[in-house]
Scaffold this active site. Structure first.
Site, PDB file in Angstrom:
ATOM      1  N   PHE A  48      -2.493   5.262  -6.874  1.00 13.06           N
ATOM      2  CA  PHE A  48      -2.499   6.562  -7.519  1.00 13.06           C
ATOM      3  C   PHE A  48      -1.674   7.613  -6.795  1.00 13.06           C
ATOM      4  CE2 PHE A  48      -5.953   4.522  -9.601  1.00 13.06           C
ATOM      5  CZ  PHE A  48      -5.953   5.072 -10.876  1.00 13.06           C
ATOM      6  N   LYS A  66      -1.424  10.950   2.528  1.00 12.80           N
ATOM      7  CA  LYS A  66      -1.618  10.057   1.378  1.00 12.80           C
ATOM      8  C   LYS A  66      -1.983  10.902   0.173  1.00 12.80           C
ATOM      9  CE  LYS A  66      -4.670   6.328  -0.084  1.00 12.80           C
ATOM     10  NZ  LYS A  66      -5.683   5.362   0.340  1.00 12.80           N
ATOM     11  N   ASP A 153     -13.997  -3.727   0.279  1.00 15.02           N
ATOM     12  CA  ASP A 153     -12.644  -4.188  -0.042  1.00 15.02           C
ATOM     13  C   ASP A 153     -11.914  -4.557   1.257  1.00 15.02           C
ATOM     14  OD1 ASP A 153     -10.530  -4.884  -1.641  1.00 15.02           O
ATOM     15  OD2 ASP A 153      -9.732  -2.843  -1.796  1.00 15.02           O
TER      16      ASP A 153
HETATM   17  N1  LIG Z   1      -2.598   5.604   8.064  1.00 14.67           N
HETATM   18  C1  LIG Z   1      -1.501   4.956   7.665  1.00 14.67           C
HETATM   19  N2  LIG Z   1      -0.492   4.731   8.520  1.00 14.67           N
HETATM   20  C2  LIG Z   1       0.611   4.062   8.122  1.00 14.67           C
HETATM   21  N3  LIG Z   1       0.799   3.594   6.884  1.00 14.67           N
HETATM   22  C3  LIG Z   1      -0.162   3.790   5.989  1.00 14.67           C
HETATM   23  C4  LIG Z   1      -1.364   4.476   6.320  1.00 14.67           C
HETATM   24  N4  LIG Z   1      -2.146   4.526   5.236  1.00 14.67           N
HETATM   25  C5  LIG Z   1      -1.477   3.896   4.280  1.00 14.67           C
HETATM   26  N5  LIG Z   1      -0.285   3.449   4.715  1.00 14.67           N
HETATM   27  C6  LIG Z   1       0.726   2.703   3.951  1.00 14.67           C
HETATM   28  O1  LIG Z   1       0.652   3.086   2.612  1.00 14.67           O
HETATM   29  C7  LIG Z   1       0.325   1.976   1.794  1.00 14.67           C
HETATM   30  C8  LIG Z   1      -0.628   2.389   0.700  1.00 14.67           C
HETATM   31  O2  LIG Z   1      -1.775   2.928   1.279  1.00 14.67           O
HETATM   32  P1  LIG Z   1      -3.215   2.580   0.727  1.00 14.67           P
HETATM   33  O3  LIG Z   1      -3.372   1.111   0.612  1.00 14.67           O
HETATM   34  O4  LIG Z   1      -4.227   3.283   1.562  1.00 14.67           O
HETATM   35  O5  LIG Z   1      -3.100   3.255  -0.680  1.00 14.67           O
HETATM   36  P2  LIG Z   1      -4.127   3.027  -1.829  1.00 14.67           P
HETATM   37  O6  LIG Z   1      -3.839   3.998  -2.911  1.00 14.67           O
HETATM   38  O7  LIG Z   1      -5.484   3.056  -1.274  1.00 14.67           O
HETATM   39  O8  LIG Z   1      -3.744   1.596  -2.276  1.00 14.67           O
HETATM   40  P3  LIG Z   1      -4.671   0.626  -3.049  1.00 14.67           P
HETATM   41  O9  LIG Z   1      -3.936   0.395  -4.288  1.00 14.67           O
HETATM   42  O10 LIG Z   1      -4.752  -0.608  -2.201  1.00 14.67           O
HETATM   43  O11 LIG Z   1      -5.972   1.270  -3.238  1.00 14.67           O
HETATM   44  C9  LIG Z   1      -0.265   0.952   2.717  1.00 14.67           C
HETATM   45  O12 LIG Z   1       0.027  -0.293   2.255  1.00 14.67           O
HETATM   46  C10 LIG Z   1       0.390   1.238   4.041  1.00 14.67           C
HETATM   47  O13 LIG Z   1       1.583   0.513   4.144  1.00 14.67           O
END
Ligand SMILES: Nc1ncnc2c1ncn2[C@@H]1O[C@H](COP(=O)(O)OP(=O)(O)OP(=O)(O)O)[C@@H](O)[C@H]1O
Length: 871
Positions: A48, A66, A153
């Site tokens: 998202f 993020k 998860d």
């Molecule tokens: N704290 C962090 N430090 C470095 N890279 C990060 C960090 N958090 C996220 N990322 C990068 O961003 C990408 C996406 O983050 P994340 O998986 O938390 O997003 P998401 O929206 O939760 O994804 P998902 O679809 O799995 O729920 C990760 O695969 C990672 O490569």
């Protein structure tokens, strides 16, 4: 006259330029700044939103920003739980910024990327490193479990690696609080990591499904392929439920096999406890110490002893107070886990402070700190010698002196801009400077030792300058460089004012061999000899505002220049470096890095206060919410997230294999998203802590009462068991649909419980503020008194939403996934040495919505095939 004319033109040009620059900023679609953060580059993408590397401008700390759309059903859940965790192996959540359409999370930056990526490169992780990493992961899960939170998860993609190669648990989108012996129903996770009881759709113990996933993780780390992962998803599930994985004894040792077998016991009750896991022989010598440390943190947390009790915290608080910060507000913000800008500042400053000792370990810094002590003592004994300090101020264009860090606000001015407004008012008095030097006391426990080292340093650095951060900010009190520079500013004010804004402070070098320094008695001679010390102002002094000093002699102490841009940013902490460091330092890396010792969490136990959060916000959250929501519902937004995502697709056997790093509950269905969001709240509402949100609290007991009976939890997913009933329900819900079309792979791993598709459309339509105040009665309205979900009076919803939401059901979902199993093409390629994944990444994913279902149906048993017609 002619000269004047030219000046006029130049002035006009400047004004034009400046105006256009501002105009460009206003009209640009590019995002450069969010709150106090300057965005550097994109490092990832979630379901998202995007994930950026950014700098917290006031402290120049690297963080990850993020972004999540407010339509992300799990964002509330994620923030709610994540902000309460404070553990060395859990990514730290510093701050939340809420804008009109997005929620931004400022997170600890993990440059090592995902454990999944690391495994791809390494193919297999050596046993000892597995033991270390796994112990850290288990430590993080143990901590979360001890706070009654289950992750749900756990997978390689949700474990990141920090700079030191330590594991950091991330992504708490599916986390929920779970009282002991509580049985959960929500089916979520990632298929290949799912416990058999989840796949059977039994009610489950949240703790035990995490333990199963840990077993899958450990197996995969050691083996390089997953224990249960077939081309055919149905087969994978069958294997999870019925089969044992293979253990190649050339790869696994006896201890690892024993541990994995215990984790992957089909009967959840027989799986070991977290403590037993950490004490297992395979995790020696890491497990026990991690357990101890986690227990210490938890104990402190339970006794609410976490905040502002350590020396570093107290020192920082003092500094902030002295600098005019509202420390009460900071304390309150931190204690209540508001994750607003104040607590963001606090966490990042604290990290900086905790790192300071490392910096001070250098000879350079120790020497400088020793000088602090000299001045401190000098203050006590002979204040007048300070006045004798003969400083020679040399101005340079390296540092902006006037960075406003007060009240946690960064002026966000560029160097150029800040120069314009800079004033050189030396606001610091001599006394404050002198007292500020006491902040360094921590680093001078062993006075004599330091003096000896200092002398040694002076000898070795004969005729060399040494440097320290020299920032005007009063809060830079921890560094002697700062103190000196301020002192100098005060003494030489007139000279400063007459020149530019940046300083380079030169003091005469110290005597090479000064016995007075060695024995620490007659410090005054240090000054009187008028030797030269040079303190060069830090070009990016704000990055070391609190006294950190770098070893560098270039005068550029900061990791980033103020001019850092997305283009010129060079992320030296590349994955390849990480691989190297991880591989080569596997044994060197201590099980408990210094963070564990120093970052004893500051937070108290899960607190009722946490509900009373008021995030920083830069817009009216609700004003456009309805519009956003309507847009969403109308389907215009459908598939946008998937379209924008950069995903590698592995083309194997002529069919697409989507490599996705993210868990997805739903990509686009408005209904599922919204109900899932309500479900998030539903989960939250059932936790033991009361919510101050009176509006909804009265609904909670009712909702809880009906929850079990509502979710069709007893329906089996196994072929021939219960499908007719599920399909009947589905048919009823989709009575008005004639275009049943299944989306593909968007929802690859995650199976959402039926609650997600049970939404009341009308209810949802009127709900324009679901994110911050989801309506629990959404559920209630659908629950009949008998609690039999077959009798539920489901309201019809649009074909689009139906089509989207039904991708959750196993047999309605095409589960595309990376395949790490021995049998999968991925593994074949790996074992054949074809590890160039990029060569398999042939195209970008499309929205996946137009998949020919007949081809998919060929791969699945008859009784699971899509029932397009019957629907
Ligand atoms: N704290 C962090 N430090 C470095 N890279 C990060 C960090 N958090 C996220 N990322 C990068 O961003 C990408 C996406 O983050 P994340 O998986 O938390 O997003 P998401 O929206 O939760 O994804 P998902 O679809 O799995 O729920 C990760 O695969 C990672 O490569």
């Amino acid at each position: 006259m002619r000269n004047l004319k030219i000046d006029d033109n130049q002035l006009k040009e400047l004004i034009n330029k400046s105006y256009n620059k501002l105009y460009g900023q206003f009209t640009s679609n590019e995002l450069y700044e969010v709150g106090n953060y300057k965005i550097l580059k994109q490092v990832g993408e979630g379901s998202f939103g995007k994930v950026y590397l950014a700098i917290h401008r006031p402290t120049h700390r690297k963080v990850v920003l993020k972004s999540s759309s407010k339509t992300d059903p799990n964002v509330v859940r994620e923030v709610f739980y994540h902000r309460q965790f404070d553990h060395p192996y859990i990514t730290k959540l510093y701050e939340i910024i809420i804008t009109e359409t997005k929620v931004w999370m400022s997170l600890e930056y993990c440059p090592g990327k995902e454990l999944y990526d690391y495994l791809l490169v390494m193919r297999r992780i050596p046993l000892d490193e597995c033991s270390r990493l796994f112990a850290q992961i288990v430590g993080a899960v143990y901590y979360a479990h001890s706070l009654n939170c289950v992750h749900r998860d756990l997978k390689l993609e949700n474990i990141l690696l920090d700079m030191q190669g330590n594991a950091k648990l991330a992504d708490f989108g599916f986390t929920r609080e779970c009282a002991t012996k509580n049985q959960l129903e929500t089916i979520c996770g990632t298929t290949v990591y799912m416990a058999p009881e989840l796949l059977r759709r039994d009610t489950y113990d949240g703790f035990k499904i995490d333990i199963w996933s840990l077993g899958v993780i450990l197996y995969t780390l050691i083996n390089g392929s997953m224990p249960f992962d077939e081309e055919d998803e149905t087969r994978t599930e069958w294997k999870i439920i019925n089969e044992e994985p293979d253990y190649n004894e050339k790869i696994f040792n006896a201890n690892s096999i024993e541990l994995i077998k215990s984790l992957l016991i089909k009967d959840p009750k027989k799986r070991p406890s977290m403590t037993e896991i950490l004490k297992h022989k395979f995790l020696e010598p890491y497990g026990e110490s991690i357990l101890e440390e986690a227990d210490k943190i938890l104990l402190k947390q339970r006794n609410s002893m976490l905040n502002f009790n350590t020396k570093t915290e107290k020192r920082l608080l003092k500094m902030l107070k002295r600098s005019g910060f509202d420390t009460q507000a900071i304390k309150s913000s931190v204690q209540k886990r508001k994750c607003d800008s104040l607590s963001g500042h606090w966490y990042l400053l604290l990290e900086q402070e905790k790192e300071s000792p490392k910096l001070h370990k250098s000879h350079l810094n120790k020497s400088i700190l020793s000088l602090t002590k000299v001045f401190e003592d000098a203050d006590e004994k002979n204040e007048e010698l300070i006045d004798n300090l003969d400083t020679n101020l040399i101005l340079s264009r390296t540092t902006s002196l006037h960075r406003n860090t007060s009240n946690g606000k960064d002026t966000s001015l560029s160097n150029e801009e800040s120069l314009v407004g800079a004033s050189l008012e030396p606001t610091i008095t001599k006394n404050s400077i002198l007292s500020s030097s006491t902040f360094s006391n921590d680093f001078m426990n062993s006075k004599n030792k330091l003096f000896k080292r200092m002398t040694k340093f002076f000898k070795s650095k004969n005729n060399q300058y040494f440097m320290a951060s020299a920032d005007q900010d009063s809060i830079n009190a921890g560094s002697v460089g700062t103190a000196l520079s301020r002192l100098s500013l005060e003494n030489k004010r007139k000279r400063l004012e007459s020149t530019e804004n940046n300083i380079k402070l030169e003091v005469h070098k110290l005597p090479e061999d000064n016995p007075n320094i060695t024995n620490g008695t007659k410090k005054d001679s240090l000054i009187n000899k008028k030797k030269e010390i040079v303190i060069v102002s830090n070009r990016n002094s704000s990055s070391r505002n609190y006294g950190n000093m770098s070893n560098t002699k270039s005068g550029n102490f900061s990791e980033f220049s103020d001019n850092t841009s997305i283009d010129n940013y060079n992320d030296s902490e590349s994955l390849s470096n990480m691989h190297f460091s991880l591989a080569s330092n596997a044994k060197v890396l201590a099980p408990l890095n210094s963070r564990l010792a120093t970052s004893i969490s500051q937070h108290s136990q899960l607190s009722n206060d946490t509900y009373a959060s008021d995030y920083s916000t830069d817009g009216n959250n609700s004003s456009s919410h309805k519009q956003e929501f309507t847009k969403y519902r109308s389907g215009k937004k459908q598939n946008t997230t998937s379209l924008n995502r950069t995903e590698k697709i592995l083309n194997v056997y002529g069919r697409k294999f989507v490599r996705r790093d993210k868990s997805i509950i739903s990509t686009t269905s408005s209904t599922s998203e919204i109900s899932s969001r309500a479900d998030s709240f539903y989960d939250l509402a059932t936790v033991s802590l009361p919510t101050p949100n009176e509006k909804y609290s009265s609904d909670i007991p009712n909702a809880r009462k009906h929850k079990l009976s509502r979710f069709d939890t007893k329906k089996s997913w196994l072929p021939g068991e219960g499908h007719s009933s599920r399909n009947n329900v589905r048919r009823r819900r989709s009575a008005k649909h004639n275009n049943y079309k299944n989306t593909v792979a968007e929802n690859q791993f995650v199976i959402q419980e039926e609650s997600s598709i049970d939404s009341d459309e009308n209810n949802l339509q009127s709900n324009n503020d679901l994110l911050l105040s989801p309506r629990i009665n959404l559920h209630d309205s659908e629950i009949n008194s008998s609690g039999n979900d077959d009798d539920l009076n489901y309201k019809p919803f649009s074909s689009k939403t139906f089509l989207q939401t039904n991708t959750y059901g196993r047999h309605e979902t095409i589960l595309k996934h990376r395949s790490l199993s021995n049998d999968s093409e991925w593994s074949h390629r790996m074992s054949n040495g074809q590890d160039d994944i990029s060569s398999m990444a042939v195209e970008e994913d499309d929205d996946g919505s137009d998949v020919d279902m007949s081809s998919y149906n060929q791969q699945i048993p008859n009784n699971l095939k899509f029932e397009r017609e019957s629907l």
